[in-house]
Design an enzyme around this catalytic site. Structure first.
Site, mmCIF file in Angstrom:
data_model
loop_
_atom_site.group_PDB
_atom_site.id
_atom_site.type_symbol
_atom_site.label_atom_id
_atom_site.label_comp_id
_atom_site.label_asym_id
_atom_site.label_seq_id
_atom_site.Cartn_x
_atom_site.Cartn_y
_atom_site.Cartn_z
ATOM 1 N N GLU A 11 0.888 -1.178 0.000
ATOM 2 C CA GLU A 11 0.000 0.000 0.000
ATOM 3 C C GLU A 11 0.913 1.211 0.000
ATOM 4 O O GLU A 11 1.501 1.555 1.029
ATOM 5 C CB GLU A 11 -0.888 -0.005 1.255
ATOM 6 C CG GLU A 11 -1.769 -1.238 1.407
ATOM 7 C CD GLU A 11 -2.870 -1.319 0.364
ATOM 8 O OE1 GLU A 11 -3.140 -0.317 -0.306
ATOM 9 O OE2 GLU A 11 -3.447 -2.407 0.201
ATOM 10 N N CYS A 39 -2.265 9.374 2.405
ATOM 11 C CA CYS A 39 -1.908 8.854 1.083
ATOM 12 C C CYS A 39 -2.962 9.243 0.059
ATOM 13 O O CYS A 39 -2.654 9.455 -1.106
ATOM 14 C CB CYS A 39 -1.751 7.345 1.149
ATOM 15 S SG CYS A 39 -3.158 6.549 1.933
HETATM 16 P P1 NAD Z 1 8.174 5.055 4.909
HETATM 17 O O1 NAD Z 1 8.219 4.272 3.668
HETATM 18 O O2 NAD Z 1 9.280 6.002 5.186
HETATM 19 O O3 NAD Z 1 8.107 4.094 6.194
HETATM 20 C C1 NAD Z 1 7.071 3.156 6.371
HETATM 21 C C2 NAD Z 1 7.567 2.036 7.285
HETATM 22 O O4 NAD Z 1 8.616 1.328 6.618
HETATM 23 C C3 NAD Z 1 8.149 2.506 8.617
HETATM 24 O O5 NAD Z 1 7.753 1.612 9.618
HETATM 25 C C4 NAD Z 1 9.649 2.416 8.373
HETATM 26 O O6 NAD Z 1 10.409 2.227 9.548
HETATM 27 C C5 NAD Z 1 9.735 1.180 7.493
HETATM 28 N N1 NAD Z 1 10.924 1.074 6.646
HETATM 29 C C6 NAD Z 1 11.706 2.063 6.161
HETATM 30 N N2 NAD Z 1 12.695 1.548 5.388
HETATM 31 C C7 NAD Z 1 12.523 0.200 5.381
HETATM 32 C C8 NAD Z 1 13.203 -0.875 4.750
HETATM 33 N N3 NAD Z 1 14.265 -0.680 3.966
HETATM 34 N N4 NAD Z 1 12.731 -2.131 4.938
HETATM 35 C C9 NAD Z 1 11.642 -2.350 5.711
HETATM 36 N N5 NAD Z 1 10.969 -1.367 6.343
HETATM 37 C C10 NAD Z 1 11.392 -0.104 6.176
HETATM 38 O O7 NAD Z 1 6.766 5.805 4.899
HETATM 39 P P2 NAD Z 1 6.217 6.868 5.953
HETATM 40 O O8 NAD Z 1 6.965 8.147 5.801
HETATM 41 O O9 NAD Z 1 6.119 6.245 7.304
HETATM 42 O O10 NAD Z 1 4.721 7.055 5.415
HETATM 43 C C11 NAD Z 1 4.375 7.956 4.419
HETATM 44 C C12 NAD Z 1 4.172 7.239 3.085
HETATM 45 O O11 NAD Z 1 3.241 6.187 3.247
HETATM 46 C C13 NAD Z 1 3.579 8.139 2.017
HETATM 47 O O12 NAD Z 1 4.220 7.896 0.799
HETATM 48 C C14 NAD Z 1 2.129 7.699 1.941
HETATM 49 O O13 NAD Z 1 1.496 7.940 0.704
HETATM 50 C C15 NAD Z 1 2.259 6.236 2.221
HETATM 51 N N6 NAD Z 1 1.004 5.696 2.735
HETATM 52 C C16 NAD Z 1 0.283 4.874 1.932
HETATM 53 C C17 NAD Z 1 -0.935 4.386 2.374
HETATM 54 C C18 NAD Z 1 -1.784 3.488 1.499
HETATM 55 O O14 NAD Z 1 -2.711 2.891 2.020
HETATM 56 N N7 NAD Z 1 -1.521 3.386 0.214
HETATM 57 C C19 NAD Z 1 -1.400 4.705 3.643
HETATM 58 C C20 NAD Z 1 -0.615 5.534 4.443
HETATM 59 C C21 NAD Z 1 0.585 6.022 3.988
#
Ligand code: NAD
Length: 481
Positions: free
Chosen positions: A209, A243
């Site tokens: 997602e 998002c």
């Molecule tokens: P992010 O990708 O920075 O982090 C998300 C999660 O991934 C965190 O728990 C982080 O610690 C973990 N993470 C980071 N690097 C990783 C790796 N290499 N391997 C495994 N895990 C890792 O995102 P964010 O800043 O927390 O959230 C914002 C983003 O999320 C925006 O792009 C938003 O659009 C998206 N989002 C999407 C939805 C959806 O349903 N499509 C919902 C909410 C947020």
């Protein structure tokens, strides 16, 4: 340390998978009641951790979790019930389809909805019989501690849900492990790409997602005041850190002026803190400023907002409306994840659908018009997981409908029957009803070739009558020769 965590999960799975779906649902009802009784304290923790107004914590996080628990603890037993699938061709055989758990499911979640996003996944994964490792965002740790605490006080057995605190490095180790049997990730597209690379090594099934750049399309017959209020809310709720926030709005030429005036007037009534919360992750301010700078350099005009502010030690960004925007601006192309509303103009429906679809993202879109029939026709042409008519953003809270994106917005679906089944391995069990030796086994004889010829006619003849006659001949050759 991870080895011990995996081991505890595997031990818990041996026990949890033996429960019937209805028993798991009964156990999860204890969680529903704890969340309900503590809804105010939970909303407070979320509001403090993220900076969002308490009403948003309640409406977009706590209430959807309560509703999802209520709905799926009732519906999951039926959705996951073993079913027989009638076979239309090889009727001497019978098929059973069952939904079985993967084992250890890893849920990696973001900070913008630190309760509702992980809880939606956890509940569905558990109902399907999996155990869960949650790696929540490091940005909103108090909410993750609260999730851990809620489970420890519910009737869910120990270690069925384990919360692993840490940043991307911890997440990377977890997604690379072959002791993870399914990944459900919500976060940015860039992180999703890294996770898919790691998952590919073990062929770990993964639901993604990811980010979005959702468009709103305002047709000239849109109900003006409702459209203005809906779009202002869709762009600025959660300070645009959703998002599915409206991040670009295409307005049909005839209504642009009245729409812009209304949007600016409505936006100017919004108060920071009360209506538009804090910017949870301060680093985002740089992106907002650079996108605004790029837009203004390319000819955009800021009609209101455009400045950061600090209140009680937290960063805020004024809700910002821009006009004279074009498709080549960063603020129109790249995810902003902040309180920014660029307005663009279009002439024909065909043109706007093409421009909306040119984005690499495809999470949601909204169409604003009085003509429902036309809107539904347009919705079918838009490349997005969800298209709403005269509303936006809210559908993540509809637990019974699938949630997810197309293109770089993701793979697979959360929520709904589709989301529940995504936490299951589908098993097909097939057996003989009448004990006939299959004609396709050895030895290959003249008779087996004749039977195959009749079978080809049964599926190939152009008319129903021709196929029926072939079936009679097939039975004669198969059963009596
Ligand atoms: P992010 O990708 O920075 O982090 C998300 C999660 O991934 C965190 O728990 C982080 O610690 C973990 N993470 C980071 N690097 C990783 C790796 N290499 N391997 C495994 N895990 C890792 O995102 P964010 O800043 O927390 O959230 C914002 C983003 O999320 C925006 O792009 C938003 O659009 C998206 N989002 C999407 C939805 C959806 O349903 N499509 C919902 C909410 C947020």
């Amino acid at each position: 340390m991870l080895d011990e965590i995996f081991q505890r999960s595997e031990d818990a799975f041996h026990h949890w998978k033996t429960f019937r779906v209805s028993q798991r649902a009964e156990i999860l009802k204890s969680l529903h009641q704890i969340v309900y009784k503590e809804k105010d304290q939970i909303s407070e923790v979320i509001s403090n951790a993220t900076g969002k107004p308490k009403i948003e914590a309640l409406t977009s996080e706590v209430i959807p979790v309560l509703d999802l628990l209520l709905y799926f603890t009732k519906k999951a037993p039926r959705i996951l019930k073993e079913k027989t699938r009638p076979l239309h061709l090889l009727m001497q055989k019978k098929s059973i389809i069952s939904y079985e758990p993967y084992g250890t499911v890893l849920i990696v979640s973001p900070w913008n909805y630190p309760l509702s996003i992980p809880m939606g996944d956890i509940v569905l994964a558990l109902l399907a019989g999996n155990v869960v490792l949650l790696k929540p965002s490091e940005v909103t740790e108090p909410v993750s501690q609260l999730i851990q605490d809620l489970f420890s006080r519910s009737d869910v057995p120990k270690d069925v849900v384990q919360v692993i605190f840490g940043g991307g490095d911890v997440g990377q180790k977890l997604v690379s492990s072959e002791r993870i049997h399914k990944i459900s990730f919500t976060g940015s597209t860039a992180t999703g790409q890294k996770i898919l690379e790691a998952a590919a090594k073990n062929i770990t099934p993964s639901t993604m997602e990811l980010g979005g750049k959702d468009a709103a399309i305002v047709l000239k017959d849109a109900p003006l005041q409702k459209t203005i209020e809906g779009i202002v809310w869709g762009a600025f709720m959660n300070a645009g850190q959703t998002c599915a926030s409206i991040q670009r709005v295409y307005v049909q030429r005839d209504s642009v002026q009245r729409f812009v005036e209304g949007v600016v007037a409505q936006t100017q009534t919004l108060k920071l803190e009360t209506d538009v919360g804090a910017i949870t992750l301060p680093q985002q301010l740089e992106r907002y400023e650079s996108q605004l700078e790029d837009a203004v350099r390319k000819g955009a005009k800021i009609l209101c907002g455009g400045q950061k502010e600090e209140r009680n030690g937290r960063p805020f960004f004024q809700p910002t409306v821009l006009v004279n925007c074009t498709d080549d601006m960063e603020i129109v192309k790249t995810e902003t994840f902040g309180p920014m509303l660029p307005i663009l103009m279009f002439d024909t429906e065909e043109e706007v659908i093409g421009r909306v679809n040119r984005s690499p993202y495809g999470l949601c879109a909204s169409i604003w018009t009085k003509n429902k029939t036309k809107a539904i026709q347009m919705a079918h042409q838009i490349q997005a997981g969800t298209v709403t008519i005269n509303d936006a953003v809210f559908t993540h809270a509809l637990c019974e409908t699938p949630w997810g994106g197309t293109k770089k917005s993701g793979i697979g679906r959360a929520h709904g029957e589709e989301g529940l089944k995504s936490f299951c391995q589908v098993k097909h069990i097939n057996y003989d009803r009448i004990g006939l030796k299959p004609f396709w086994w050895y030895p290959y004889t003249r008779q087996s070739l004749d039977i195959a010829g009749e079978l080809a006619d049964m599926v190939g003849k152009p008319t129903a009558w021709g196929r029926f006659k072939a079936m009679l001949r097939f039975l004669v050759v198969y059963l009596f020769k």
